[in-house]
Design a protein around this motif. Structure first.
Motif, PDB file in Angstrom:
ATOM      1  N   TYR A 157       1.115  -1.187   0.141  1.00  0.00           N
ATOM      2  CA  TYR A 157      -0.195   0.232   0.216  1.00  0.00           C
ATOM      3  C   TYR A 157       0.620   1.126   0.362  1.00  0.00           C
ATOM      4  O   TYR A 157       0.824   1.988  -1.169  1.00  0.00           O
ATOM      5  CB  TYR A 157      -0.719   0.167   1.038  1.00  0.00           C
ATOM      6  N   ASN A 158       2.036   1.216   1.052  1.00  0.00           N
ATOM      7  CA  ASN A 158       2.633   2.934   0.658  1.00  0.00           C
ATOM      8  C   ASN A 158       3.482   2.534  -0.704  1.00  0.00           C
ATOM      9  O   ASN A 158       3.833   3.603  -0.507  1.00  0.00           O
ATOM     10  CB  ASN A 158       3.175   2.428   2.222  1.00  0.00           C
ATOM     11  N   SER A 160       2.240   1.618  -3.469  1.00  0.00           N
ATOM     12  CA  SER A 160       1.990   2.144  -4.267  1.00  0.00           C
ATOM     13  C   SER A 160       1.452   3.610  -4.542  1.00  0.00           C
ATOM     14  O   SER A 160       1.415   4.613  -5.369  1.00  0.00           O
ATOM     15  CB  SER A 160       0.283   1.160  -4.931  1.00  0.00           C
ATOM     16  N   TYR A 161       2.279   4.464  -2.658  1.00  0.00           N
ATOM     17  CA  TYR A 161       2.126   5.843  -3.783  1.00  0.00           C
ATOM     18  C   TYR A 161       2.995   6.401  -4.192  1.00  0.00           C
ATOM     19  O   TYR A 161       3.293   7.548  -4.148  1.00  0.00           O
ATOM     20  CB  TYR A 161       1.570   6.360  -2.617  1.00  0.00           C
ATOM     21  N   ARG A 174      -1.988  -0.813  -4.386  1.00  0.00           N
ATOM     22  CA  ARG A 174      -3.425   0.164  -3.970  1.00  0.00           C
ATOM     23  C   ARG A 174      -4.799  -0.688  -3.773  1.00  0.00           C
ATOM     24  O   ARG A 174      -5.172  -0.662  -2.175  1.00  0.00           O
ATOM     25  CB  ARG A 174      -3.096   1.539  -4.544  1.00  0.00           C
ATOM     26  N   PRO A 205      -0.827   7.786   3.799  1.00  0.00           N
ATOM     27  CA  PRO A 205       0.487   6.752   3.464  1.00  0.00           C
ATOM     28  C   PRO A 205       2.149   7.904   4.010  1.00  0.00           C
ATOM     29  O   PRO A 205       2.372   8.702   3.632  1.00  0.00           O
ATOM     30  CB  PRO A 205      -0.039   6.866   2.223  1.00  0.00           C
ATOM     31  N   HIS A 207       4.787   8.330   2.277  1.00  0.00           N
ATOM     32  CA  HIS A 207       4.891   9.230   1.150  1.00  0.00           C
ATOM     33  C   HIS A 207       4.930  10.527   1.003  1.00  0.00           C
ATOM     34  O   HIS A 207       5.852  10.996   0.826  1.00  0.00           O
ATOM     35  CB  HIS A 207       4.796   8.282  -0.050  1.00  0.00           C
ATOM     36  N   ARG A 208       3.623  10.429   2.086  1.00  0.00           N
ATOM     37  CA  ARG A 208       3.620  11.494   2.061  1.00  0.00           C
ATOM     38  C   ARG A 208       2.795  12.136   3.205  1.00  0.00           C
ATOM     39  O   ARG A 208       2.422  12.974   3.618  1.00  0.00           O
ATOM     40  CB  ARG A 208       1.464  12.036   1.350  1.00  0.00           C
ATOM     41  N   SER A 493      -4.366  13.542  -6.024  1.00  0.00           N
ATOM     42  CA  SER A 493      -3.644  12.166  -6.750  1.00  0.00           C
ATOM     43  C   SER A 493      -2.703  11.919  -8.243  1.00  0.00           C
ATOM     44  O   SER A 493      -1.519  11.915  -8.189  1.00  0.00           O
ATOM     45  CB  SER A 493      -4.346  11.625  -6.813  1.00  0.00           C
ATOM     46  N   TRP A 496       0.532  14.355  -7.075  1.00  0.00           N
ATOM     47  CA  TRP A 496       1.223  13.307  -6.604  1.00  0.00           C
ATOM     48  C   TRP A 496       2.334  12.416  -7.685  1.00  0.00           C
ATOM     49  O   TRP A 496       3.611  12.150  -7.673  1.00  0.00           O
ATOM     50  CB  TRP A 496       0.761  12.527  -5.422  1.00  0.00           C
ATOM     51  N   ASN A 497       1.598  11.802  -8.043  1.00  0.00           N
ATOM     52  CA  ASN A 497       1.729  11.004  -9.191  1.00  0.00           C
ATOM     53  C   ASN A 497       3.216  11.558 -10.223  1.00  0.00           C
ATOM     54  O   ASN A 497       4.094  11.440 -10.549  1.00  0.00           O
ATOM     55  CB  ASN A 497       1.230  10.916  -9.728  1.00  0.00           C
ATOM     56  N   ASN A 500       5.979  12.241  -8.421  1.00  0.00           N
ATOM     57  CA  ASN A 500       7.436  11.325  -8.233  1.00  0.00           C
ATOM     58  C   ASN A 500       7.989  11.247  -9.540  1.00  0.00           C
ATOM     59  O   ASN A 500       9.421  11.106  -9.165  1.00  0.00           O
ATOM     60  CB  ASN A 500       6.392   9.853  -8.364  1.00  0.00           C
TER      61      ASN A 500
END
Length: 564
Positions: A157-158, A160-161, A174, A205, A207-208, A493, A496-497, A500
């Motif tokens: 899950y983590n 996936s971010y 996710r 999550p 990463h955030r 979201s 954020w992608n 990344n």
């Protein structure tokens, strides 16, 4: 300048009903900041820290199993210690990035997810295809046999971010993790510590999260984990207390500056949020070497909040247009035309810019000052646009709103000055690039604005403020408020992608890592501060508790009784 008894009499024929946002006064006692004391035996602690660091280095390098090595590096990173083990971490990750990951995959889902997350976190290239062995033949869904692997699911899950745009496997990861971590029958078999970790991750999550706040929280969690390294735990406590001691001295100086400036009393309609502002800045740049950066960014943050309230709440349109024109020209002589409260805003702003400039070499100073003034002028212009929209009752399209709001969020001012204050190389080309609003500034500024909108939209509408992205989308599409909020969350979201991918593949050749970290930390702080309401303007007990644990309360650590 002598204070006047009335602001309104500075501009003749001005009959204007002043608004008020009814902000609560600060709940902190600034006069007590000088009594902050994190009592450290620095010489003893520094010597012990060196011994502990060597023990941890040995643990990383002494041929431990790959699974344990990855878990140790993950813990080091979450405890805020990655800068102390930079060489060791990059050596391990470099070896991993050069092989085909078979050994990692054989260690299971958790190790594979940690590997993926760490490689992307530290800027290595890694494909989402690393998870193919955990998916069905078409690589569309994850294998049902993984549904009870709670620890593996949490790491998945983590991970996936860390997704890039268009990575469908990470979307599937996710969904699969959330579905199985939240199954009703799962509640009966969840150990308390795992349940808490899952709840924390679903709330925000990894990463955030604000990295330095995560370090403080994870110290308490790590102490109870199976396989905890006592050397690493004690090092984390020493390091945290040492950095906190530095932050406390800086907070004391910030409090003295704010008290001397006296804006909080003179401009009583504005937010007095010095402690929250410093906390925000620590979230962006916490490393002990960058105290001057934190000092000036705290001053910048308080001036932004004050001037934002001038435009949003207090100023008349005539005053605001004049103020914007003078800032655009940086017209020192023209300041005499301003009402008193604007004069002191300009004076404080000018002093702060000069304070930044005086920190630079002469050539850098001459190069940077025009650009610094320009980003401030752009901010004031965006504030004026919103003020005009409000006065006219105009609700823009979402595109029109975001084009302006990404600037009015002030992320570009904060990050532009952070670049300079972090002692990054100053050239005309780089300054121009930063002023042109590249993705490394645009994307976190967008997240900053949208997170703020989701938290403050309802209150601002009740107060009669300018429409936020939520209202703009509702008016434009006819959507309900719930649908609009879901759409704005989707935009966050997507941003954020994009971030990344930007930080992993695009920005590294152009910008130093310390600036990249500050950039993404701005977005992380927005996620944290606006997660459960407006944590800046109306800080909750939760935010106040976080401030106390990060800045005021040291960690108890009996270093004479090390159990190793």
């Amino acid at each position: 300048m002598e204070p006047r008894s009335s602001f309104e009499d500075e501009i003749p024929n001005q009959t204007f009903a002043r608004r008020s946002a009814n902000y609560q006064p600060s709940s902190w006692d600034y006069t007590s900041l000088h009594t902050l004391s994190n009592t450290l035996k620095e010489e003893v602690n520094d010597r012990l820290a060196e011994e502990l660091m060597q023990e941890v280095r040995n643990q990383i390098n002494d041929g431990i199993k790959l699974q344990r090595q990855l878990e140790l590096i993950e813990a080091i990173d979450r405890l805020g210690l990655s800068s102390l083990f930079h060489e060791e971490i990059y050596r391990v990750l470099s070896v991993l990035s050069l092989n085909n990951y078979k050994e990692v995959i054989l260690c299971g889902l958790r190790s594979t997810a940690i590997c993926f997350q760490l490689l992307r976190r530290f800027g290595f290239q890694i494909s989402e295809g690393i998870f193919d062995d955990f998916m069905d033949g078409d690589h569309n869904t994850f294998l049902p046999t993984l549904s009870d692997d709670l620890i593996g699911l949490l790491s998945l899950y983590n991970a996936s971010y860390m997704a890039f745009p268009g990575e469908k496997k990470m979307e599937s990861a996710r969904s699969f993790a959330v579905k199985n971590m939240t199954r009703k029958n799962m509640q009966e078999i969840l150990p308390g510590s795992i349940e808490s970790a899952i709840g924390h991750a679903l709330d925000l999550p990894l990463h955030r999260r604000m990295p330095w706040m995560e370090a403080r929280m994870y110290i308490d969690v790590y102490e109870l984990e199976d396989g905890m390294s006592p050397a690493l735990l004690h090092l984390a406590k020493i390091h945290f207390n040492k950095v906190q001691s530095i932050h406390q001295k800086e907070l004391n100086h910030a409090g003295s500056w704010w008290t001397r400036l006296d804006l909080g009393k003179t401009i009583s309609f504005s937010r007095d949020r010095l402690i929250e502002c410093f906390f925000y800045v620590v979230g962006i740049v916490h490393h002990p070497d960058y105290g001057f950066c934190r000092e000036k960014l705290t001053q910048v943050g308080m001036l932004i909040a004050t001037i934002d309230d001038v435009y949003d709440v207090y100023g008349s349109l005539e005053e605001l247009e004049l103020f914007t024109q003078i800032i655009d020209r940086w017209d020192i002589k023209g300041v005499v035309e301003l009402p008193y409260y604007m004069k002191i805003c300009f004076s404080a702003l000018n002093d702060t810019i000069n304070g930044v400039a005086n920190h630079l070499y002469v050539d850098d100073r001459l190069e940077a000052i025009p650009y610094i003034k320009r980003v401030w002028a752009d901010l004031f212009k965006s504030f004026l646009v919103e003020a005009k929209w409000h006065k006219k009752g105009y609700i823009p399209t979402l595109k029109e709103y975001l084009s302006n709001a990404s600037i009015s969020a002030a992320g570009h001012v904060i990050l532009f000055l952070a670049y300079i204050l972090l002692k990054c190389k100053i050239t005309k080309e780089t300054l121009q690039l930063l002023q042109d609003f590249p993705n490394i500034i645009r994307l976190p500024s967008l997240v900053f604005r949208l997170c703020n909108d989701l938290a403050t939209s309802s209150v601002e509408q009740e107060r009669g403020d300018v429409a936020t992205s939520v209202q703009c989308y509702m008016k434009e599409t006819g959507a309900s408020e719930e649908e609009a909020r879901m759409y704005i969350s989707m935009l966050i979201s997507d941003a954020w992608n994009d971030m990344n991918e930007e930080y992993s593949t695009c920005s590294k050749p152009q910008f130093p890592q310390r600036f990249i970290d500050a950039s993404i930390n701005l977005a992380r702080m927005a996620s944290f501060m606006y997660q459960h309401g407006d944590g800046f303007s109306a800080p909750s007990h939760q935010i106040k508790g976080s401030i106390k644990s990060l800045l005021l309360n040291s960690i108890s650590n009996n270093l004479n009784e090390r159990d190793m």
